[in-house]
Design a protein around this motif. Structure first.
Motif, PDB file in Angstrom:
ATOM      1  N   MET A 210       0.827  -1.194   0.000  1.00  0.00           N
ATOM      2  CA  MET A 210       0.000   0.000   0.000  1.00  0.00           C
ATOM      3  C   MET A 210       0.875   1.264   0.000  1.00  0.00           C
ATOM      4  N   LYS A 211       1.979   1.169   0.720  1.00  0.00           N
ATOM      5  CA  LYS A 211       2.877   2.313   0.803  1.00  0.00           C
ATOM      6  C   LYS A 211       3.481   2.615  -0.569  1.00  0.00           C
ATOM      7  N   ARG A 212       3.853   1.559  -1.303  1.00  0.00           N
ATOM      8  CA  ARG A 212       4.403   1.748  -2.649  1.00  0.00           C
ATOM      9  C   ARG A 212       3.379   2.383  -3.578  1.00  0.00           C
ATOM     10  N   PHE A 213       2.133   1.959  -3.468  1.00  0.00           N
ATOM     11  CA  PHE A 213       1.069   2.536  -4.291  1.00  0.00           C
ATOM     12  C   PHE A 213       0.907   4.022  -4.002  1.00  0.00           C
TER      13      PHE A 213
ATOM     14  N   ALA B 276       3.808   5.857  -5.546  1.00  0.00           N
ATOM     15  CA  ALA B 276       3.679   5.875  -7.010  1.00  0.00           C
ATOM     16  C   ALA B 276       2.657   6.927  -7.445  1.00  0.00           C
ATOM     17  N   CYS B 277       1.545   7.009  -6.731  1.00  0.00           N
ATOM     18  CA  CYS B 277       0.534   8.034  -7.042  1.00  0.00           C
ATOM     19  C   CYS B 277       1.078   9.431  -6.794  1.00  0.00           C
ATOM     20  N   LEU B 278       1.792   9.611  -5.712  1.00  0.00           N
ATOM     21  CA  LEU B 278       2.382  10.903  -5.398  1.00  0.00           C
ATOM     22  C   LEU B 278       3.383  11.320  -6.472  1.00  0.00           C
ATOM     23  N   ALA B 279       4.205  10.381  -6.922  1.00  0.00           N
ATOM     24  CA  ALA B 279       5.181  10.672  -7.977  1.00  0.00           C
ATOM     25  C   ALA B 279       4.479  10.997  -9.287  1.00  0.00           C
ATOM     26  N   ALA B 280       3.404  10.284  -9.596  1.00  0.00           N
ATOM     27  CA  ALA B 280       2.655  10.536 -10.833  1.00  0.00           C
ATOM     28  C   ALA B 280       2.024  11.930 -10.806  1.00  0.00           C
ATOM     29  N   PHE B 281       1.449  12.313  -9.685  1.00  0.00           N
ATOM     30  CA  PHE B 281       0.857  13.655  -9.569  1.00  0.00           C
ATOM     31  C   PHE B 281       1.924  14.745  -9.641  1.00  0.00           C
TER      32      PHE B 281
END
Length: 57
Positions: A1-4, A7-12
């Motif tokens: 969950m932490k990786r997800f 990943a979302c934070l990096a994408a944004f």
């Protein structure tokens, strides 16, 4: 969950950086690059300190 989450934070963050670059690019003044390059050719002899020996200017 932490990786997800990361990943979302990096994408944004990446999407935000791309959008800000696009907005900044639209605010730049339009330039006539062909004319500027032609005018640069006029300054080239001065830049190179060109002194013709045949009396030409």
């Amino acid at each position: 969950m932490k990786r997800f989450f990361y990943a979302c934070l990096a994408a944004f963050a990446l999407a935000g950086a791309v959008m800000s670059c696009q907005v900044a690019a639209h605010n730049l003044p339009q330039r006539d690059w062909k004319r500027e390059m032609a005018l640069t050719g006029n300054d080239l002899p001065t830049f190179l300190k060109y002194n013709p020996t045949d009396g030409a200017r």
